[in-house]
Design a protein around this motif. Structure first.
Motif, mmCIF file in Angstrom:
data_model
loop_
_atom_site.group_PDB
_atom_site.id
_atom_site.type_symbol
_atom_site.label_atom_id
_atom_site.label_comp_id
_atom_site.label_asym_id
_atom_site.label_seq_id
_atom_site.Cartn_x
_atom_site.Cartn_y
_atom_site.Cartn_z
ATOM 1 N N LYS A 55 55.076 32.724 16.070
ATOM 2 C CA LYS A 55 54.104 32.756 17.151
ATOM 3 C C LYS A 55 53.572 31.375 17.461
ATOM 4 N N LEU A 56 53.254 30.642 16.406
ATOM 5 C CA LEU A 56 52.690 29.310 16.603
ATOM 6 C C LEU A 56 53.744 28.361 17.174
ATOM 7 N N LYS B 292 49.724 25.401 11.796
ATOM 8 C CA LYS B 292 48.305 25.580 12.088
ATOM 9 C C LYS B 292 47.659 24.245 12.417
ATOM 10 N N SER C 219 54.774 29.362 3.722
ATOM 11 C CA SER C 219 53.356 29.022 3.670
ATOM 12 C C SER C 219 53.137 27.569 4.075
ATOM 13 N N LEU D 28 53.658 27.346 7.790
ATOM 14 C CA LEU D 28 52.517 27.924 8.476
ATOM 15 C C LEU D 28 51.358 26.941 8.506
ATOM 16 N N VAL E 266 53.738 28.928 20.765
ATOM 17 C CA VAL E 266 52.601 28.246 21.379
ATOM 18 C C VAL E 266 52.949 26.778 21.613
ATOM 19 N N ILE F 100 46.774 20.498 19.151
ATOM 20 C CA ILE F 100 46.962 20.814 20.568
ATOM 21 C C ILE F 100 45.652 21.299 21.164
ATOM 22 N N ALA F 101 44.981 22.162 20.417
ATOM 23 C CA ALA F 101 43.739 22.735 20.923
ATOM 24 C C ALA F 101 42.713 21.644 21.185
ATOM 25 N N ILE G 220 56.457 35.948 11.128
ATOM 26 C CA ILE G 220 56.022 36.230 12.491
ATOM 27 C C ILE G 220 54.920 35.291 12.944
ATOM 28 N N GLU G 221 54.063 34.887 12.011
ATOM 29 C CA GLU G 221 52.978 34.003 12.440
ATOM 30 C C GLU G 221 53.485 32.602 12.738
ATOM 31 N N VAL H 123 48.832 23.195 15.867
ATOM 32 C CA VAL H 123 48.193 23.925 16.959
ATOM 33 C C VAL H 123 46.739 23.481 17.107
ATOM 34 N N ALA H 124 46.093 23.204 15.985
ATOM 35 C CA ALA H 124 44.726 22.702 16.067
ATOM 36 C C ALA H 124 44.687 21.371 16.813
#
Lengths: 418, 1085
Positions: free
Chosen positions: B59-60, B27, B20, B23, B63, B33-34, B55-56, B30-31
């Motif tokens: 995935k990130l 998150k 957690s 993750l 990315v 990066i976005a 898995i999440e 990735v935010a």
């Protein structure tokens, strides 16, 4: 193909960027900002711009610009259609497509973009497939997730992309099986000053909300399919079946989708539900003007016209409006020069009327043009073209679904010239 | 620094053990990066998590990797091994995603790894992985263009793929890597045309665009006759000036030459492949995707005979209701099309009427289209529309409208005066822009017939006092100068006024003042000499060098001095020469040399990577290159031995394998369509001389393996079964049937009866028909799972007389079976049941079958239930009849044979006191009331063993005694055969890996080294059915457990010298293990 995507808000801030190949500096957007400046109106920004090294293709949706960067030849419609599909997906996931909602769900958005394109080529654009991979957020789940540290990513690997029916996921189960269809028709018309119809067309769309278990195979037939000579279908519709039998045969996607759209062109006779009597005059002397509008029913097929609304974009010189409406309310926005008259239900016995004076800016020559009237209206339980669904049959599953069809007629781009 | 601290915090979270926290950290990263913030310093901390189980998180991390790997190549290499492992994963989705990320990491060092991975994936079983491979090709190409040759090989291989999933992506790769290798398309052309409707929408766009280009190189211009006429027509219309005369003459000559050449040419006949393309793309005009509609529209515009192009207009007009960006692009293309093919859009004139709410850029484009559509008949309506537009508040739009009126006036001479008058009225408009635009347009119009309009010129001269727009002033001045002879009095006065204001004018106005002065000096030097001198002097000292130069030049030219010799004599001619009137042309004229719908067309400039649309060839290249070779491979197929070869086959013929399993219903949706086209073909052939379809069928009748035929046939079948829910399996079966059929045909069989050979000689068309019939009926048999009892299979009953011969062959096979064994009831049903299996073995084997080898009696093993001694004269044997137990499908049928060896009758034989493990059930046999001495009776009971080998205990009662007996099933009897195709088998097997797979090496018994014995022994040991297989080194069997229906897959792969490998895949591990034991024993005993 599509190299990068920038999301830009109406202030010109880039609030999201995604690159599918090497990173392109966001300074490339400067060319766009330049064009945006020049265009005054956001709608007038050319969708395709050429810069020394890149091409910029953009769409304007929900006060946001979706700006994609292209490096080599690609059909512009390909990109435009894709960008709209991205916006549709956001809409589908978050209920709206706005800056705040995208910023709130930045990670999901980013993951979605990652799945939708691979190396700039569309990979998964069907919402049924995407939802299997990345679950849309909902309040309950987000609460649960924060408590348990769970995630929005599907635990199981998606099968949809592999299925032979890419638009439908397998193993759908509902307690109540229901299929609802909304037939919505919009009248696009241009009516002359004198009341004669210059052009009138109908844009129809059948939206479906299908919640059926298993793999239902539906067949929809119409009372008068001859009306439909210009149609476009969701990929699920078997085109040959339509060609030969004029029935829609399809295995529907799960949830909401647009089954078909159709177009009844101006060559056909299109009923115009209301007539408008109007006079708008600007007087040279006294810098004022007069306005008098009356609306009455014309061809309503015995139904009531509802949600009637008139919008007028006044010339710049009109400072204010002093009017009285026999029914409904009117507002005049001095900055946007928009006069909106919200009438509501049309009462054939007592026709709504709006009249009064317009005060004009002094010292400015009178506008020589009269503004045109845009009409909004809605008629329930009527498809103005006369289209009717005769039956809906289901094959392939045993249960008996609830079925329903609703008809609505609306005014689309309904314009009265003055 | 604050930011670095914050990153520390993230690093800590990434290093933690809790998913957690990881993750959450990912998150946030990735935010970042976005939002375009730099997160590259976190690379080491992130890359560590690449193998994370969550898995999440994974995935990130992917990315992140894809975003930053390029910048941190060395560190990125750390992650490679994870992906390489992923490439070998049994799950196709994991394989695909590993390849996707691996190929997205732009690190040059791993090019060889990528190349290898792509090659591997290109021959992967899963079409989804192959699609990903196709996507990876352009990625690798952009990373290292030197790999081109190798990549082309992969592309070639994937182009041959017959799944719709792959088609779009590989054509995309083709377009990016080797668009010039048109030769790679030949063999795949028809397949692409036929698949098109099933390909996802984005792939459709790419394929259609590519095929447009392809068709331009391979087919003849369908408009070869008309295009000449058309050019002639337009030539007359557009050339007003006299200067063009010469050109025209030349053109005329050319035309004559061409016409002459044409006369020699054969009359045009459309290539059937050309027709195929047009026919198969047409339904896509109904796509919801605007890009697809546009792609089809451009294809028709560039390729279709003129008479057929019209169909696209309606679809394009429909797109006008879409988003404004779509409108923008569509209108641009309509504008180009409407110049060449005006008639096509004329009926939709009103759809281009402009609303005040349209964005300006849309308005202008609609105006362009309206102008292009204007002709003598509709001009009055159009002009009326224009009148409303002129009053618009949108001044840019008004200016464009005035231009449009000008163009209408030049193109349609009938309305020229009306337009001119209208424009002149606009000169008194309050808006300066409107006036200015009108002036410019009027100027152009006047040039056509100046002598008639001196009034207007005078009127315009007056305007110089008011109009400030430079372009308009310049236009007026030019006009007065040009036609000063028509307004001799006014002209000098205008010059006077201009001279006064010269210094304040814009440059273009100044140039025109000089121009006017010069012209007046030449015609009316008396009045204007001084003025001219004055203007030229002013210009001499102007700030703009252009103006100074011009002044100097003109002075030398017109004012005679000693030095200025030869030229000044001709000054008058130079200035007052008759000038050709300008041609008011659409900016969209001749844009159609760009492929419509392309970016280059929109920009009217060649964009990078644009592929020119080639001109039609003079003579069509050899059309036979598109013929797909007759598949001699079919007979080979059975013999094909090496593994490698088989792999190749898989890719070449996914028709049998992948496309079946992957796209059943989709295809059926369109199979319908295809078959419909088939029926259309007759009408199509009427107009084109020879329809492709008819030709194909001819071909097919010559060589039965012709694949189109097969497809067609199958589709027809599917159409029939469209509403049946089990269409998929059915079609598979049918294709298999066909396969089998081919094989059977291609193989001589010694033991065949006469009827069989007769049948071989039958005409193909007939047999193909019967094939479909027979496969259908067979499918039915399978479906119902209720073989008719004590009757031969139901097929022949349903047959029409025509097919009887064929059926004979099947019946003959029945005759091969040995005489019925004592168990009367089950035997026949068993036969019909195992017939399919046996036929399967039959068709796949090379050697001749001796009847004995398929003797079923050996496969039915009897067990003793009650010995006659313990049974006091009553002996009972039982066997597993392998027949579905009709009262309850979950039960295993147990066939019992009672023999009364005693001297007295036995009465009331029945079962009592059944003791079972939980879950097990028994369906007793009906009581046998009397079994006379010396007689034998049979009965069938059903036992649900619950997929376990636990015994069922019960008492067998006679009227006198009770015997405790128990029945314990061998594991092989706990299943029933299922019919799978090779492809399905592989698919299912792929899902039963790991724990569910048991592999065992063995050495085959010496007697058991040929395929038939293996098949026989395995089917004896377990109630499985044979799965067809392309290799003779492998035997595959499939079944389902009776109770739970879990799949049981058995593979026996043989190697040299009797070595073999046995693989059993089964969800129920216990059953799997036991089955392995049993089969092992059967094969090695």
């Amino acid at each position: 193909m599509i190299h990068s995507l920038f999301l830009i808000n109406h202030l010109g801030d880039i609030f999201l960027e995604k690159h599918w190949k090497s990173v392109i500096s966001r300074s490339v957007c400067d060319y766009f900002f330049e064009a945006r400046e020049k265009a005054v109106d956001p709608e007038n920004v050319p969708p395709v711009l050429q810069t020394p090294h890149h091409y910029l293709i953009s769409i304007y949706r929900g006060k946001l610009f979706f700006l994609s960067v292209i490096q080599t030849e690609v059909p512009p419609l390909f990109v435009i259609e894709f960008l709209h599909r991205v916006a549709d997906t956001f809409q589908d996931y978050f209920g709206e497509c706005s800056e705040s909602v995208i910023s709130d769900n930045l990670v999901i958005v980013y993951e979605l973009l990652e799945e939708m394109l691979d190396n700039g080529f569309p990979l998964a654009t069907e919402s049924n497939v995407l939802k299997e991979m990345i679950r849309p957020p909902n309040i309950l789940r987000s609460v649960v997730n924060t408590l348990t540290g769970g995630s929005n990513v599907g635990e199981t690997l998606p099968q949809g992309q592999l299925s032979n029916i890419p638009w439908r996921r397998a193993g759908v189960k509902y307690a109540n099986n229901e299929a609802y269809f909304d037939v919505t028709e919009e009248i696009d018309a241009i009516v002359d000053k004198s009341g004669t119809t210059v052009s009138a067309e109908i844009q129809g769309v059948i939206e479906a909300c299908v919640k059926l278990s298993g793999m239902p195979d539906l067949t929809m037939s119409f009372m008068n399919p001859r009306l439909l000579d210009d149609v476009s279908f969701h990929p699920c519709v078997r085109f040959r079946r339509w060609e030969s039998e004029r029935v829609l045969s399809f295995i529907p996607p799960d949830g909401n989708f647009t089954l078909m759209t159709y177009h009844i062109s101006s060559q056909n006779l299109v009923a115009i539900p209301v007539y408008v009597k109007q006079s708008i005059n600007f007087f040279e002397a006294g810098s004022c003007g007069r306005l008098d509008i009356t609306i009455g029913p014309k061809q309503t097929m015995g139904k009531t016209v509802e949600d009637l609304k008139v919008t007028i974009h006044m010339p710049k010189a009109v400072l204010n409006a002093n009017l009285t409406a026999t029914q409904g309310n009117y507002t005049y926005d001095c900055t946007t020069k928009m006069l909106v008259w919200d009438i509501g239900k049309l009462n054939p016995q007592k026709l709504p009327n709006l009249r009064g004076s317009l005060s004009m800016q002094t010292g400015v020559p009178n506008p020589e043009e009269n503004p045109s009237l845009n009409i909004d209206l809605k008629i329930q339980q009527l498809a103005i073209s006369g289209l009717k669904v005769s039956r809906l049959d289901m094959y392939g599953e045993k249960y008996k679904p609830f079925k329903g069809v609703k008809y609505v007629t609306k005014a689309g781009k309904f314009q009265v010239r003055t | 620094m604050f930011s670095s601290h914050r990153h520390d915090d993230l690093k800590e979270m990434l290093d933690s053990n809790k998913d957690s926290l990881k993750l959450e950290a990912m998150k946030r990263i990735v935010a970042m990066i976005a939002r375009g913030k730099n997160a590259s310093d976190l690379f080491p901390a992130v890359v560590k998590n690449v193998a994370c189980k969550n898995i999440e998180v994974k995935k990130l991390v992917y990315v992140y990797l894809v975003r930053y790997a390029e910048e941190q190549q060395d560190l990125a290499l750390l992650s490679i091994s994870t992906f390489q492992r992923g490439l070998k994963d049994p799950n196709q989705l994991i394989r695909a995603s590993a390849l996707r990320v691996l190929s997205s990491i732009r690190v040059t060092i791993i090019v060889p790894i990528m190349m290898l991975a792509i090659k591997e994936a290109a021959s992967d079983m899963s079409p989804y992985v192959r699609k990903t491979a196709a996507h990876a090709i352009p990625k690798l190409y952009s990373l290292d263009p030197e790999q081109k040759d190798q990549l082309i090989e992969v592309i070639e291989k994937l182009l041959a793929d017959k799944t719709t999933l792959v088609a779009g992506s590989v054509v995309m790769a083709f377009e990016e890597v080797c668009p010039e290798r048109i030769d790679l398309i030949h063999k795949n052309y028809r397949k692409l045309c036929n698949l098109l409707i099933d390909v996802e929408e984005w792939g459709q766009v790419v394929i259609i665009n590519m095929l447009t280009r392809y068709a331009r190189t391979q087919f003849l211009n369908p408009n070869i006759n008309e295009s000449l006429l058309e050019e002639g027509g337009s030539g007359d219309k557009t050339f007003y000036g006299s200067d063009e005369d010469e050109d025209e003459d030349e053109e005329e000559k050319e035309k004559k030459a061409e016409v002459a050449a044409m006369a020699k040419r054969k009359p045009y006949v459309m290539d059937p492949d050309h027709r195929l393309l047009l026919r198969n793309t047409k339904p896509l005009l109904q796509s919801r995707n605007a890009a697809v509609v546009m792609a089809v529209a451009q294809l028709y515009f560039h390729l279709a005979p003129k008479a057929e192009v019209g169909v696209i207009a309606k679809a394009l007009v429909r797109l006008l209701r879409s988003h404004s960006e779509v409108q923008y692009v569509v209108l641009q293309n309509v504008a180009t099309m409407s110049i060449k093919r005006r008639g096509m859009f004329e009926p939709y004139l009103k759809s281009f009427y402009i609303r005040s709410t349209d964005p300006t850029q849309i308005k202008v484009l609609k105006l362009e289209v309206l102008t292009n559509l204007a002709n003598e008949t509709n001009i009055s309506t159009i002009l009326r529309e224009f009148q409303t537009y002129i009053k618009s508040m949108d001044k840019d739009f008004v200016a464009a409208t005035i231009q449009a009126i000008g163009r209408c006036a030049t193109n349609i001479s009938e309305v020229r005066d009306t337009c001119l008058n209208g424009l002149v009225q606009l000169l008194s408009n309050r808006d300066e822009l409107v006036v200015a635009e009108s002036v410019v347009v009027i100027k152009k119009l006047l040039q056509m017939q100046p002598e008639k309009h001196s009034d207007i010129i005078k009127h315009m001269a007056k305007l110089t006092d008011n109009i400030q727009v430079p372009m308009a002033r310049a236009s007026i001045l030019w006009l007065i100068g040009e036609y000063c002879e028509h307004v001799p009095k006014i002209a000098p006065d205008v010059l006077r006024k201009m001279a006064k204001s010269f210094t304040n004018e814009e440059d273009i106005v100044k140039l025109q003042i000089i121009n006017l002065a010069a012209k007046l000096y030449l015609t009316n030097s008396k009045q204007t000499k001084l003025l001219t001198q004055y203007v030229l002097n002013l210009a001499k000292y102007d700030q703009n060098y252009d103006i100074r130069d011009r002044a100097r030049f003109i002075r030398q030219l017109i004012v005679p001095t000693e030095k200025s010799g030869a030229l000044s004599k001709y000054a008058k001619k130079l200035f007052l020469a008759l000038k050709p009137a300008p041609v008011l042309e659409s900016p969209f004229k001749d844009r159609d040399h760009f492929q419509l719908g392309s970016l280059s067309h929109l920009l009217n400039a060649k964009a990078g990577g644009y592929q020119e649309l080639p001109d039609w060839p003079e003579a069509a290249p050899d059309p036979s290159v598109r013929n797909v070779e007759v598949k001699e491979s079919v007979p080979e197929w059975t013999k094909c031995s090496s593994r490698e070869k088989r792999k190749e086959k898989k890719v070449e013929k996914p028709f049998y394998t992948d496309s079946e399993g992957e796209s059943g219903p989709t295809e059926s949706a369109d199979s319908e369509s295809d078959s419909a086209t088939g029926s259309e073909s007759s009408s199509g052939s009427e107009e084109s001389g020879s329809g492709s379809e008819s030709e194909e069928s001819k071909e097919a009748s010559e060589s039965e393996e012709e694949e189109e035929e097969e497809e067609e046939e199958e589709k027809k079948k599917k159409k029939k079964d469209l509403k049946k829910p089990v269409q998929e399996s059915e079609s598979e079966q049918s294709s298999e049937e066909e396969e089998r059929k081919h094989q059977r045909k291609s193989k001589p069989r010694k033991s065949e009866s006469e009827s069989e050979s007769d049948e071989d000689e039958e005409s193909e068309s007939e047999s193909s028909q019967s094939e479909s019939e027979d496969s259908e009926s067979e499918a039915e048999v399978k479906k119902k799972k209720k073989p008719a009892e004590s009757k031969p299979p139901p097929k022949p009953v349903k047959k029409e007389s025509k097919k009887e011969k064929k059926e004979m062959s099947l019946l003959d096979l029945d005759d091969f079976e040995p005489a019925p064994s004592p168990q009367v009831t089950p035997v026949n049903t068993f036969l019909s049941n195992s017939l399919v299996t046996d036929l399967e073995g039959l068709s796949l084997s090379d050697s001749v079958l001796s009847p004995a080898t398929i003797a079923p009696s050996s496969t039915l093993k009897s067990y003793e239930l009650l010995h006659r001694i313990t049974g006091e004269g009553l002996s009972v044997e039982y066997c597993f009849s392998r027949q579905p137990f009709s009262p309850d499908a979950n039960m295993v049928a147990v066939q019992m044979q009672f023999t009364n060896n005693a001297s007295s009758d036995t009465k009331n034989l029945h079962i009592e006191d059944v003791k079972l493990q939980s879950g097990m059930r028994v369906k007793e046999f009906p009581e046998i009331e009397l079994l006379p001495a010396g007689e034998t009776a049979t009965a069938v009971m059903g036992i649900d063993f619950c997929d376990s080998t636990q015994a069922a205990n019960f008492q067998l009662c006679t009227h006198t005694r009770k015997f405790f007996v128990s029945i314990q099933p061998p594991v092989g009897e706990l299943m029933r055969p299922v019919f799978l195709t090779e492809n399905e088998f592989k698919k299912e097997q792929g899902q039963l890996m790991g724990m569910n797979e048991i592999t065992e090496k063995l050495t085959l018994d010496v007697k058991c080294r040929n395929e038939h014995t293996i098949v026989q022994r395995v089917t004896t040991a377990a109630n499985l059915s044979r799965v067809p297989c392309g290799s003779d080194k492998e035997c595959r069997f499939a079944g389902r457990t009776v109770t739970s229906g879990s799949l049981v897959l058995v593979t026996v792969a043989t190697k040299e010298e009797g070595a073999a490998q046995l693989t059993v895949n089964c969800e129920k591990m216990v059953i799997g293990t036991m089955l392995v034991k049993d089969i092992l024993q059967a094969l090695t005993q």
